[in-house]
Design an enzyme around this catalytic site. Sequence first.
Site, PDB file in Angstrom:
ATOM      1  N   LYS A 267       0.842  -1.201   0.000  1.00 36.11           N
ATOM      2  CA  LYS A 267       0.000   0.000   0.000  1.00 36.11           C
ATOM      3  C   LYS A 267       0.878   1.252   0.000  1.00 36.11           C
ATOM      4  CE  LYS A 267      -3.293   2.562   2.946  1.00 36.11           C
ATOM      5  NZ  LYS A 267      -4.154   2.546   4.161  1.00 36.11           N
ATOM      6  N   ASP A 272      -2.500  10.141   3.894  1.00 32.91           N
ATOM      7  CA  ASP A 272      -3.912   9.766   4.028  1.00 32.91           C
ATOM      8  C   ASP A 272      -4.643  10.782   4.902  1.00 32.91           C
ATOM      9  OD1 ASP A 272      -6.363   8.590   4.203  1.00 32.91           O
ATOM     10  OD2 ASP A 272      -5.716   6.865   5.402  1.00 32.91           O
ATOM     11  N   LYS A 279     -10.110  12.929   8.255  1.00 35.29           N
ATOM     12  CA  LYS A 279      -9.692  12.457   9.571  1.00 35.29           C
ATOM     13  C   LYS A 279      -9.669  13.615  10.560  1.00 35.29           C
ATOM     14  CE  LYS A 279      -6.650   8.640   8.182  1.00 35.29           C
ATOM     15  NZ  LYS A 279      -7.343   7.567   8.900  1.00 35.29           N
ATOM     16  N   ARG A 353      -7.871  -0.334   0.811  1.00 37.26           N
ATOM     17  CA  ARG A 353      -8.427  -1.500   0.112  1.00 37.26           C
ATOM     18  C   ARG A 353      -8.806  -1.153  -1.329  1.00 37.26           C
ATOM     19  NH1 ARG A 353     -12.971  -1.898   4.690  1.00 37.26           N
ATOM     20  NH2 ARG A 353     -11.272  -0.902   5.826  1.00 37.26           N
TER      21      ARG A 353
HETATM   22  N1  BES Z   1      -4.375   4.321   6.957  1.00 27.75           N
HETATM   23  C1  BES Z   1      -5.555   4.114   7.706  1.00 27.75           C
HETATM   24  C2  BES Z   1      -5.376   3.071   8.809  1.00 27.75           C
HETATM   25  C3  BES Z   1      -4.642   3.519  10.028  1.00 27.75           C
HETATM   26  C4  BES Z   1      -5.211   4.379  10.938  1.00 27.75           C
HETATM   27  C5  BES Z   1      -3.404   3.007  10.294  1.00 27.75           C
HETATM   28  C6  BES Z   1      -4.544   4.743  12.077  1.00 27.75           C
HETATM   29  C7  BES Z   1      -2.708   3.356  11.443  1.00 27.75           C
HETATM   30  C8  BES Z   1      -3.284   4.231  12.339  1.00 27.75           C
HETATM   31  C9  BES Z   1      -6.675   3.617   6.790  1.00 27.75           C
HETATM   32  O1  BES Z   1      -6.673   4.124   5.516  1.00 27.75           O
HETATM   33  C10 BES Z   1      -7.954   4.052   7.424  1.00 27.75           C
HETATM   34  O2  BES Z   1      -8.188   5.213   7.501  1.00 27.75           O
HETATM   35  N2  BES Z   1      -8.763   3.086   7.858  1.00 27.75           N
HETATM   36  C11 BES Z   1      -9.995   3.367   8.499  1.00 27.75           C
HETATM   37  C12 BES Z   1     -11.021   2.394   7.973  1.00 27.75           C
HETATM   38  C13 BES Z   1     -12.433   2.719   8.405  1.00 27.75           C
HETATM   39  C14 BES Z   1     -12.885   3.991   7.739  1.00 27.75           C
HETATM   40  C15 BES Z   1     -13.319   1.563   8.026  1.00 27.75           C
HETATM   41  C16 BES Z   1      -9.811   3.206  10.000  1.00 27.75           C
HETATM   42  O3  BES Z   1      -9.075   2.295  10.417  1.00 27.75           O
HETATM   43  O4  BES Z   1     -10.332   4.019  10.745  1.00 27.75           O
HETATM   44 ZN    ZN Z   2      -4.837   4.724   4.798  1.00 32.30          ZN
HETATM   45 MN    MN Z   3      -7.709   5.999   5.394  1.00 31.86          MN
END
Ligand code: BES
Ligand code: ZN
Ligand code: MN
Length: 507
Positions: A267, A272, A279, A353
């Site tokens: 990835k 992000d 976020k 994903r």
């Molecule tokens: N890159 C993040 C996952 C992440 C978050 C890794 C915090 C390490 C620390 C990923 O893209 C993400 O934002 N995932 C979301 C998914 C949710 C929206 C279903 C998450 O984990 O909150």
């Molecule tokens: Zn991410």
């Molecule tokens: Mn994300």
Amino acid sequence: MEFSIKSGSPEKQRTACVVLGVFEPRKLSAAAAIVDAAAQQYLGDILRRGDMEGKSGTSLLLHGVPGVEADRVLLVGLGKEREFREKEYRTALSTAVRQLNETGGFDGTIYLTELPVKKRDVAWRVRQAAMIVQDALYRFDRLKSKKEEVRRPLRKLTFCVARRNELPIAEQALAQGLAIAAGVELAKDLGNLPGNICTPGYLAEQAAQLAKSHGLTVDVLDRPDMEKLRMNTLLSVARGSHEPPKFIVMRHAGGVAGAKPVVLVGKGITFDSGGISLKPGPEMDEMKFDMCGAASVLGTMKAAAQMSLPLNLIGVIPATENMPGGSATKPGDIITSMSGQTVEILNTDAEGRLILCDALTYVERFDPECVVDIATLTGACVIALGHVTSGLLANNDGLARELIEAGYEAHDRAWQLPLWDDYQEQLKSNFADMANIGGRPAGSITAACFLARFAEKYAWAHLDIAGTAWRSGKEKGATGRPVPLLSHFLIERARAAAKPAPKRRRG
Ligand code: BES
Ligand code: ZN
Ligand code: MN
């Protein structure tokens, strides 16, 4: 830094510092006892006076020890002899290196690699030693205008083994350890670079440089190429960003021509923000680390090439930013992926994903032996497993077992979570083939369930490194994980492939 392997008497080493172990309470290791005899109990006397107990993590630097050729002797605490395991071994080595770095000497001769560690052989001890040393000496200061100078930096380290006949194995292990450490260092550097420098284009340049220096081949697909291939879910993530997305394909052709390749997919979200599903502010800077999966693929390609592993390996990196913007993808949008399956995007922050699923479809063309994707995919994985172990999900139990075993061997562990069909229901959408999120319960599993729908044609495993790829807080920085796990996995794969096929009895 230069490294070498040696076998010989500790009291006779001409070196700035000889490093010896002391068990708790006040018990000299075998090498230390030899030095003590040559020094007429100089070390033993110091212990008896109570200056060193031998607790794990402690050390004592001595000058002018009589009967010893070395300028200095560094005693390193090992903890209780009966409890001397991997953790204590690792602590002893990192303590030794940190202390050596503080002394005025340029080199050191380390006898800790002789110590028996339960269930571990000399190859493991030397490989780990090389990696621990490089890890302890790592600095990321290229963006500081004033660098902290190390007064007299270490230039040469020698690891000692107890017997001459261990030398060839130790030499090979040293080379492996250093190759893996080089991969880890690359992964850390890329991870630590900020999003304004480490863009998708920068990752592509780094891949090209690595290819040039290490005899790999590389192809970089640009937006029009991706459009032609209909990588629409990947492109849907790139829509909000001004940085052009890149799709990087690297090859190490170390195996016989025509042998099926192992494929790694990383990835590569270089930042992000969450996109329209923005976020929250605190710690958002850490989302520059959202390309650590990609960095681990580059690092592992480097290690594999440096070891000249006899196997065919392909590294694939979908790379883009995830940003909000006037043309960004919106919650509710429905996208047709490269596979033809449609996805309702209910949360633009579940973007990993979306870029991985098109990459998983793309790699079908390689007729892979197996595919492993590596991704900082879910915050839920950090909640489930913390920062100790990566999450592992797979559609093939043999592959999962290999990865768990490699993680244990490398001290870069992974722990399996179930990928049962029961969880697939959470991805139901009223409007498309699937939604891109599955609600709060089992977030890491439903993310993997999403990917599994695009990986049905081959043996596949997914490593969720959200909790292990970097550290937060005072020690903030990329860890280089899971380059050690992946490298060990490939070393074992190459070894298995090189073995002659078992003879079949004729019936
Ligand atoms: N890159 C993040 C996952 C992440 C978050 C890794 C915090 C390490 C620390 C990923 O893209 C993400 O934002 N995932 C979301 C998914 C949710 C929206 C279903 C998450 O984990 O909150
Ligand atoms: Zn991410
Ligand atoms: Mn994300």
